[in-house]
Design an enzyme around this catalytic site. Structure first.
Site: not given
Length: 565
Positions: A147, A304, A306, A308
């Site tokens: 993440s 960010d 990834d 999400d």
């Protein structure tokens, strides 16, 4: 149970001479502290999956710890029988170091266990992975990602058939299976390319990217002449997965006056121009601000690595870029979604939104003014989106879910936070209000004037390693045992201790303190990082007053907590 030194020697015994991880371990043979940090525990598998620094050791992300976790989850899936194995697992990855290698390793192990695998030819956002679990009706989903963590980290997010990250019950079942796996003898392997050729691994083509984008774009509230498509925008994916889908979404929606931060457009596991790739941190917007000033952008956006998490900066009355925290962006989205449905006549009789227990209660007031119920959950979107079945069963229509850490769930078919769909709605909202002669800053001030001024401060104490983990535990023990009767000179009116659960919210090591003036704060240890987290919310007659009150509350509590050795 082996101790750290015994585990260290066991790894040296089993690793081949030319294995880079063995060379890494040889280099620390005289560093007892480093050996202890790497081997004092197995990297814990919890409801967020695995997350840790990459490197050699049982407490690190590497091909062996990833392989052990994958074999354990494969055993768990196989325990449900052939139907679960045939439904299979869908796997994605982010741009970090070793993400592609860990992804292909996981694909190969699942396939070797007779579990059908779906994966992508390259990196994909976490929310797309979550959507594909439900679309493909797989038993599980895996995303190899850390993440927003620094570059030294990687992770392994696990999803179950409902499209949410695994529940505590599923995580416990997976953990039990993982713990039974012998690291050196029990992991089944297969050749990735051979498994693709055999059909055990299916590579998903661009058709599935289009399905995800169609799902997101179907959540539009206003379009066409209702919005100003020429609004100047800047977007940065922070060298992550968001670049392609976010750009495609903007083009599909017809926005024609935007720029992407070129230095942060392509995947970069070093995050060279970012450092800490968390859009929640205003420093991540440094380059975007430069672009914005040159371009005259009204709105700056970032996702960010990834994709999400999603955060924004907007211009204030003086034309300066101001970072909004997750609560403030949440206020804008809650208001926009509700007002949009009300204007269109589509506001349901039993509308519902969901926020976490550490997210601002100002959004609850907004919901109440529209006749919509705000539900609360524990932190994390497995809990926020995990509320959706309950809402359906009780006649509610899900409208939106979010938490203060810049996470937003726009679409109930994507049961995780989604930076792409949140970005679409924020862009649309900015363009809609621009058509009306307003900026997002204007709308935010309108919200404060109508619903009350609330200042939000989120702060963390980072305490790494064994000593840090133990101190966090002592801090939480102290606040449980020494609940203050007043904070910052304001009496405490109510305390909620979630240790044993509260109402219909399951247990968590978290506490909330409500003060007599309407201010409140919460404390909890992070479930994924070496942090103890604090959330402060203060009410005031003006924003300046609210900030003054909040600062006093924050200083008082941090002074008390920091006194715990």
């Amino acid at each position: 149970m082996l101790n750290a030194q015994e585990r260290y020697r066991d790894w040296l015994l089993h690793l081949e001479e030319d294995d880079p991880l063995r060379k890494e371990l040889v280099a620390i043979e005289n560093d007892e502290n480093e050996i202890e940090e790497r081997f004092y525990q197995n990297l814990a598998f919890g409801t967020a999956g695995l997350r840790g620094k990459t490197g050699a050791g049982t407490n690190r992300m590497n091909i062996y710890t990833v392989g052990k976790a994958t074999q354990g989850i494969a055993d768990y899936i196989c325990s449900f029988g052939q139907k679960a194995m045939d439904a299979g697992v869908v796997i994605a990855h982010d741009p970090r170091y070793f993400s592609k290698e860990f992804c292909q390793l996981a694909c190969s192990i699942y396939a070797a266990n007779g579990i059908h695998v779906y994966t992508f030819p390259d990196l994909r956002p976490t929310p797309q992975l979550a959507y594909m679990v439900r679309y493909l009706h797989t038993t599980a989903g895996i995303n190899i990602t850390a993440s927003h963590n620094p570059k030294e980290y990687n992770g392994y997010k696990a999803y179950w058939e409902d499209g949410c990250q695994v529940s505590s019950a599923v995580a416990d079942g997976m953990t039990e299976c993982i713990e039974k796996v012998d690291l050196w003898n029990d992991i089944r392997h297969a050749d990735f390319d051979e498994m693709v050729s055999s059909g055990m691994i299916t590579i998903l083509d661009e058709t599935y990217d289009r399905l995800y984008l169609d799902e997101i774009e179907g959540m539009a509230i206003h379009s066409g002449d209702e919005i100003d498509l020429s609004i100047p925008l800047v977007y940065t994916p922070l060298n992550g997965c968001g670049s392609i889908p976010f750009r495609q979404m903007l083009n599909d929606r017809g926005f024609n006056n935007w720029k992407i931060v070129t230095e942060q457009e392509m995947p970069d596991p070093e995050f060279t121009t970012v450092g800490y790739p968390n859009p929640e941190d205003p420093k991540a917007f440094a380059l975007a601000e430069e672009y914005g000033r040159q371009f005259g952008a009204e709105l700056l956006m970032a996702t960010d690595p990834d994709a999400d998490r999603f955060a924004i900066e907007i211009r204030n009355d003086q034309g300066e870029y101001v970072p909004l925290n997750g609560n403030q962006t949440g206020y804008l989205l809650v208001r926009y979604v509700l007002e949009g449905h009300k204007t269109a006549g589509t506001l349901p009789d039993q509308g519902a939104m969901v926020k976490s227990i550490v997210t601002s209660t100002l959004s609850t007031r907004i919901c109440e003014s529209y006749g919509v119920k705000m539900f609360e959950s524990l932190t994390g979107f497995k809990n926020i989106c995990g509320r959706i079945p309950y809402l359906h069963e009780n006649g509610y229509t899900y409208l939106f879910g979010y938490e203060e850490s810049v996470g937003y769930a726009v679409d109930e078919n994507i049961r995780d936070k989604d930076g792409i769909s949140a970005g679409m709605l924020v862009t649309e909202a900015a363009a809609y209000y621009r058509k009306q002669g307003k900026t997002l800053w204007d709308v935010l001030q309108d919200i404060y004037e109508e619903y009350g001024y609330m200042d939000e401060i989120g702060t963390n104490l980072v305490l790494e390693g064994i000593a840090g983990s133990k101190r966090i535990g002592r801090m939480m023990d102290w606040i449980h045992a020494n609940q203050p009767s007043e904070v910052g000179g304001i009496p405490v009116a109510k305390v909620i201790d979630y240790t044993d659960g509260y109402e219909d919210i399951p247990p968590q090591n978290a506490m909330r303190f409500f003060l007599e003036d309407g201010s409140w704060f919460a404390i909890r240890p992070s479930g994924t990082e070496p942090k103890i987290k604090f959330y402060f919310y203060a009410c005031g007659t003006s924003m300046e007053h609210a900030k003054h009150v909040n600062q006093a509350i924050k200083e008082d509590i941090l002074r008390k907590i920091n006194s715990v050795e």
